[in-house]
Write an enzyme that holds these catalytic residues in place. Sequence first.
Site, mmCIF file in Angstrom:
data_model
loop_
_atom_site.group_PDB
_atom_site.id
_atom_site.type_symbol
_atom_site.label_atom_id
_atom_site.label_comp_id
_atom_site.label_asym_id
_atom_site.label_seq_id
_atom_site.Cartn_x
_atom_site.Cartn_y
_atom_site.Cartn_z
ATOM 1 C CD GLU A 78 -3.295 0.519 0.150
ATOM 2 O OE1 GLU A 78 -2.567 1.235 -0.609
ATOM 3 O OE2 GLU A 78 -4.544 0.520 0.393
ATOM 4 C CG ASP A 79 -0.755 4.693 -1.731
ATOM 5 O OD1 ASP A 79 -1.525 3.673 -1.414
ATOM 6 O OD2 ASP A 79 -1.522 5.782 -2.100
ATOM 7 C CG ASP A 131 -6.237 8.106 6.278
ATOM 8 O OD1 ASP A 131 -6.715 8.263 7.642
ATOM 9 O OD2 ASP A 131 -6.757 8.974 5.650
ATOM 10 C CG PHE A 153 -4.730 15.489 1.342
ATOM 11 C CD1 PHE A 153 -5.437 14.626 1.496
ATOM 12 C CD2 PHE A 153 -4.664 15.816 -0.234
ATOM 13 C CE1 PHE A 153 -5.975 13.637 0.637
ATOM 14 C CE2 PHE A 153 -5.048 15.046 -1.157
ATOM 15 C CZ PHE A 153 -6.065 13.880 -0.646
HETATM 16 C C1 PRP Z 1 -6.065 5.518 -0.909
HETATM 17 C C2 PRP Z 1 -4.671 4.877 -0.373
HETATM 18 C C3 PRP Z 1 -5.159 3.561 0.158
HETATM 19 C C4 PRP Z 1 -6.304 4.159 1.031
HETATM 20 C C5 PRP Z 1 -5.919 4.403 2.417
HETATM 21 O O1 PRP Z 1 -6.563 4.897 -1.873
HETATM 22 O O2 PRP Z 1 -4.176 4.689 -1.520
HETATM 23 O O3 PRP Z 1 -5.348 2.545 -0.774
HETATM 24 O O4 PRP Z 1 -6.888 5.253 0.349
HETATM 25 O O5 PRP Z 1 -7.414 4.901 3.033
HETATM 26 P P1 PRP Z 1 -7.970 4.023 4.424
HETATM 27 O O6 PRP Z 1 -7.038 3.517 5.227
HETATM 28 O O7 PRP Z 1 -8.742 5.307 4.940
HETATM 29 O O8 PRP Z 1 -9.010 3.084 3.568
HETATM 30 P P2 PRP Z 1 -7.695 5.379 -2.729
HETATM 31 O O9 PRP Z 1 -9.059 4.917 -2.508
HETATM 32 O O10 PRP Z 1 -7.751 6.763 -2.657
HETATM 33 O O11 PRP Z 1 -7.504 4.894 -4.161
HETATM 34 P P3 PRP Z 1 -6.178 5.388 -5.069
HETATM 35 O O12 PRP Z 1 -5.084 4.481 -4.512
HETATM 36 O O13 PRP Z 1 -6.551 5.018 -6.643
HETATM 37 O O14 PRP Z 1 -5.835 6.691 -5.018
HETATM 38 MN MN MN Z 2 -5.192 3.433 -2.682
#
Ligand code: PRP
Ligand code: MN
Length: 187
Positions: free
Chosen positions: A102-103, A106, A160
């Site tokens: 994961e990146d 949160d 952010f």
């Molecule tokens: C973002 C990020 C994680 C997730 C974390 O993805 O890359 O996958 O949110 O948030 P959380 O712990 O609150 O669930 P996003 O859903 O924005 O999709 P993306 O990776 O395509 O930007």
């Molecule tokens: Mn994501």
Amino acid sequence: MELDQHIERVLWTEDKIAKRVVELASEISEDFKELHSPLVVIGVATGAFLFLADIVRKITLPVLVDFIQVQSYGSGTTSNGAPQIVHDIKIDIRGKHVLVVEDIVDTGNTLSCLISHLESQGASSVSVCTFLDKPYRREITVELKGEGKFYRGFECPDNFVVGYGMDYAELYRNLPYVGVLKPELYE
Ligand code: PRP
Ligand code: MN
Ligand code: MG
């Protein structure tokens, strides 16, 4: 228009990221060196694409690479708390050891959804490697069973952040560093 001008401050430079990636990859390579089958590395699209590409090149063990996509954010900056799998893996993970890449973690909603999904597909163990972590933002405890391990690059301050795969409204993913977006751009 230069993308750099949208960034208020840089949190992790390209160089810092590269060094941490090497450290994480060597920890992972050490921890999984006794496996008799390739480690299945699953990137969470889209955000993890750069981190996944970087870390697999520093892991010295055989790996299988796949992607899964779980959407929890719309175009805004906060989670809607209802993640959905919109693209599943192609690899059969029954009896295999899996590492989710994961990146950022949160609220933990995306990861929790993913972990139960991968466990239900019969993975022997599910581990997680996230580049950034905001542990103080959890809405749900991320539980890893048995041999599952949790690796993280850095703890992220409550800003952010964009870049190195992370977006705001799908933009900024191609920044090679992680920075704080100027608030006037999303407020
Ligand atoms: C973002 C990020 C994680 C997730 C974390 O993805 O890359 O996958 O949110 O948030 P959380 O712990 O609150 O669930 P996003 O859903 O924005 O999709 P993306 O990776 O395509 O930007
Ligand atoms: Mn994501
Ligand atoms: Mg996103």
